[in-house]
Every structure is written in structure tokens, then in C-alpha cells.
Design an enzyme around this catalytic site. Structure first.
Site, PDB file in Angstrom:
ATOM      1  CD  GLU A 234      75.026  51.900  54.416  1.00  0.00           C
ATOM      2  OE1 GLU A 234      74.219  52.493  53.528  1.00  0.00           O
ATOM      3  OE2 GLU A 234      75.319  52.186  56.125  1.00  0.00           O
ATOM      4  CB  CYS A 268      70.686  52.143  54.230  1.00  0.00           C
ATOM      5  SG  CYS A 268      71.611  54.079  53.864  1.00  0.00           S
TER       6      CYS A 268
END
Length: 462
Positions: A234, A268
């Protein structure tokens, strides 16, 4: 090299730790492997009891855990408390659902017969010790969303946390120890980034998961692939926040401010690029700029603070470079744009809104990891979709429209791991989380996440 815990609000070194030497790393890998052989056979009910105990301890220690996070990486204390509570919730969710998520799967009888078997089924078996390379921005949540499913599946966990949050890393290891997990089930490796490849390549490590930067992801995934090991990544995100004419504009503005500055803008999945239809652009920009300008920047320990410091001096300097590059190339600074007055110590940056951004500017293509927003004016739905997808990243997206046809268009065409309508992107244990393109591969959370580190085994009985 020592590993230091530094307060980003003051620049003060709080504590230093000696990194593990190769012998110390080897001992922990040996314990992880030994623990796996017993843990994999532990009944789900026993695993769940320990996970519930860990969640109880985390809730009891919520204030101390939150203060450690705030001291090490600067998130406002109110948000740190919420992060600890979210972790406890996820631990309980996996404790309660792991057994059903990993239950044997039975094909239809006709398919079993066609396969020439009297009986056939699929069983999910754990892989072994899993290495997690985790970032500092959500220092408890990023780890727990790996650890809870991995441990409940019967794997053991090895944590290489970001080097600026060593106290948090050790607190997580201590949490599982105090909850009663067997020795070696979950361990922290206090090592520098240069030692990670050796751990990835060690035969005792079955798989690896990383949340972090694209360069770190490339390096870890390359080493894992060379060793033919499973990996989940990720990585970064530059999520669009699209506002179309049918949106509830007041709600969109309020959510936009929160979505951009959550965790001091260091997320993020934070909305970063605000793509607004021309019919509502002026009203959105005015409200959004006013909301960003009104945020209180300051001591993250102060309950009234909205935005604390960035986690590192380098992060603050990188953000300044992106904003300055945009400014000299013609972008307009609607508010913010630099370091706030009165905060000479620490790594603070003002909530900032930029307009007039073009593809010639670095900020158009690069991730802004801090409280800086870019706002674009678009003329129609086609332009909105094209601009939303004009990024090397594909983590998530936010779209504000009440038109079902427009919603379906974004679900079909935007390359991202999530599409959130009329709300802010967030993670939840019941929903899969992850991205596409340069945001990585694989999924965390939900049933998809717990199965990432399982051996999906076909059992055929003639």
C-alpha cells in the site's frame, strides 16, 4: 546507528534506542518460526480470546498510547485517541469474524463429482512469519490492521516500524505480550532500513507487507519476488475530491477541509486534488479557503489544535519545495503557503490552498504529504473523470454527486481501489483497502485482507 524518538513539535530528542544487531534479529526470527508451529494449531476461540484481551488493554491504556503517538509524530492528541479506539474496534472485529471468514469452502456437489472426487473443499491455512514494514503516519492503526487479521489467521508477526516511532513500535509488541499471546507471536524489530532486505530474504519469513513510499515498496517487493514470496503493498495516493453541481455544497466544503488536513495532511487516502465543476467552483473555493484559513495550527497536545507539525524536517522541506515550484510557475496561493508565524521550533506548515495548477508543476503529479490542497475548475463530467484519473496513483477517490448516472460513471472509469460518494474516504475492518497503479497491489482489511497471507488449499478426496 541509534534509533531516535524526536518530538516534531519541538525538535527535542525524547529517547534513543540501539538497533538490533544481526544476532538479535536472528533470535527474533527463530522465535517467530518456533511460535508459528504452535500458534497455527491454536483454536480460533483461543486466538479470539487473546485478541479481545489485547483490545481491552488498548482501551484501558488509550490516553498513554495516544500521547506516545502525538509525541513521536505530531498528530493532534484528539486524533491520536481516535486512532487507538479504531484499533481496538478492528481487533474485536477480526476476533469475532476470523473463523467464519476462513471457514472451509465447499463447491457444488455436481462440480465435486465432475472433478472425480467423492468430496472436495478449500481450506485457508496460515503461511508462517509475516514481516510488516510500516509507516509513521498512523503508527498504531497501520500495524493493527495487519496484525489483527494475520494473527487471527494463525500467522506470526514481525514488525519493522518507521525509525521515528520506536516507542510506539515497542508499545505494540508489549500490548500483545501483556494480552497473553505466546512468546514470538508478535515482535518488533528495531532495525534500520538497510537491514530490511536481509529479513525479507531470510527463509524463515514467509511473506511481507509494506505500507509506505513507492521507492521503499519497489525495493521490498523486488526482494520478495526474487525469493518467490508473497507481498502486499500500500503505497502513495493523490486522491481526487470531485464536486459536481448536484452536491450538497455546504457538506462538501466541510468534509473537504477535514479530508485534506486529517493527520496534519499526512495520509495516503487524504483528499489532495479538489476537482470542482464550474457551476459551483466559486462558492466551493470561497468556503474551502475560508475553512482552511480558520484552522488552528499549534501544539498537538493542545485539545484545541486542528493541525500539528509535520512528522519530520525533511517532510516539511519537501512540501515547501512543491509549493514554491508551483508558485514560481504561476499557481495562485489562496491561503497559507509557508511556515506559520510564532512557530520557530518544530516542523509546522500552514494549511494551504493553491489554484491555477498546471501539468508543468511538480505538485500536479507528485503526492503532497501535508496540509496543501490544489483546486481545479472543470467544465463537465468528462473533464472531471479525466482529471480525477490523471495521476500515477490509484488508492481511493471522493465524489460528491447525487446523480446515480454520474456515480456509475465514476465507478466504471476511475482507476482506484475505492470510490466514496458524498463522504470522506476512510478505512473500516469490514471493507477491503488498497489501490492500483503505483498505489500498490493486494488488499488489507475485510475477508480479502485476512486471506492475503493464507495458503488457499484445495483438498480433493477420491
Amino acid at each position: 546507528m541509534p534509533i531516535a524518538s524526536v518530538n516534531p513539535a519541538t525538535g527535542e530528542t525524547l529517547r534513543t534506542f540501539d538497533a538490533l544487531d544481526p544476532s538479535g534479529v536472528d533470535q527474533r526470527l527463530a522465535r517467530a518460526e518456533a511460535a508459528f508451529h504452535g500458534w497455527r494449531s491454536t483454536p480460533f476461540a483461543a486466538r479470539a480470546g487473546l485478541m479481545h484481551r489485547a483490545a481491552d488493554l488498548l482501551e484501558r491504556d488509550q490516553e498513554a498510547v495516544a500521547r506516545t503517538m502525538t509525541e513521536e509524530m505530531g498528530k493532534p492528541l484528539v486524533q491520536a485517541r481516535a486512532e487507538a479506539a479504531k484499533c481496538a474496534k478492528a481487533m474485536r472485529w477480526y476476533a469475532d469474524h476470523a473463523e467464519s471468514l476462513l471457514a472451509d469452502e465447499h463447491p457444488a456437489p455436481a462440480d465435486v463429482a465432475d472433478a472425480g472426487a467423492s468430496r472436495a473443499y478449500v481450506r485457508y491455512r496460515p503461511l508462517g512469519p509475516v514481516l510488516a514494514v510500516m509507516p509513521w503516519n498512523f503508527p498504531f492503526w497501520q500495524v493493527i490492521r495487519f496484525a489483527a487479521p494475520a494473527l487471527m489467521a494463525g500467522n506470526t508477526g514481525l514488525l519493522k516500524h518507521a525509525s521515528n516511532v520506536p516507542r510506539t513500535a515497542l508499545a505494540i509488541e508489549d500490548l500483545f505480550r501483556r494480552a497473553g499471546f505466546p512468546e514470538g507471536c508478535f515482535q518488533t524489530l528495531l532495525i534500520g532500513s538497510g537491514a530490511v532486505e536481509g529479513v525479507v530474504r531470510d527463509a524463515r519469513v514467509a511473506a511481507v507487507t509494506l505500507t509506505g513510499s513507492e521507492p521503499a515498496g519497489r525495493a521490498v517487493a523486488a526482494a520478495a519476488a526474487d525469493e518467490v514470496k508473497k507481498s502486499v503493498l500500500e503505497l502513495g495516493g493523490s486522491d481526487p475530491f470531485v464536486v459536481l453541481p448536484s452536491a450538497d455544497l455546504d457538506a462538501a466544503v466541510r468534509t473537504a477541509v477535514r479530508a485534506r488536513v486529517q493527520n496534519n495532511g499526512q495520509s495516503c487516502i487524504a483528499a489532495k486534488r479538489f476537482i470542482v465543476h464550474t457551476d459551483v467552483y466559486d462558492r466551493f473555493l470561497a468556503g474551502f479557503t475560508e475553512g482552511m484559513r480558520a484552522l488552528r495550527v499549534g501544539d498537538p497536545m493542545d485539545e484545541a489544535t486542528d493541525v500539528g507539525p509535520l512528522a519530520s524536517r525533511q517532510g516539511r522541506d519537501d512540501l515547501e519545495e512543491l509549493v514554491e515550484d508551483a508558485r514560481v510557475r504561476g499557481a495562485r496561493i489562496e491561503c497559507g503557503g509557508g511556515r506559520p508565524m510564532g512557530w520557530d521550533t518544530g516542523w509546522f506548515f500552514e494549511p494551504t490552498v493553491l489554484t491555477g495548477v498546471t501539468p508543468a508543476m511538480r505538485i500536479h503529479r507528485e503526492e503532497t504529504f501535508g496540509p496543501v490542497a490544489t483546486v481545479y475548475r472543470i467544465a463537465d463530467l468528462d473533464e472531471a473523470v479525466a482529471l480525477a484519473d490523471d495521476t500515477p496513483f490509484g488508492l481511493s477517490s471522493n465524489v460528491w454527486t447525487r446523480d446515480e448516472g454520474e456515480q456509475e460513471r465514476f465507478v466504471r472509469d476511475v482507476q482506484a481501489g475505492g470510490v466514496f460518494f458524498n463522504g470522506m474516504t476512510a478505512s473500516h475492518p469490514a471493507l477491503p483497502f488498497g489501490g492500483v497503479k503505483r498505489s500498490g497491489f493486494g488488499r488489507e482489511l475485510s475477508g480479502h485482507g485476512i486471506k492475503e497471507f493464507c495458503n488457499v488449499t484445495t483438498v480433493w478426496i477420491g
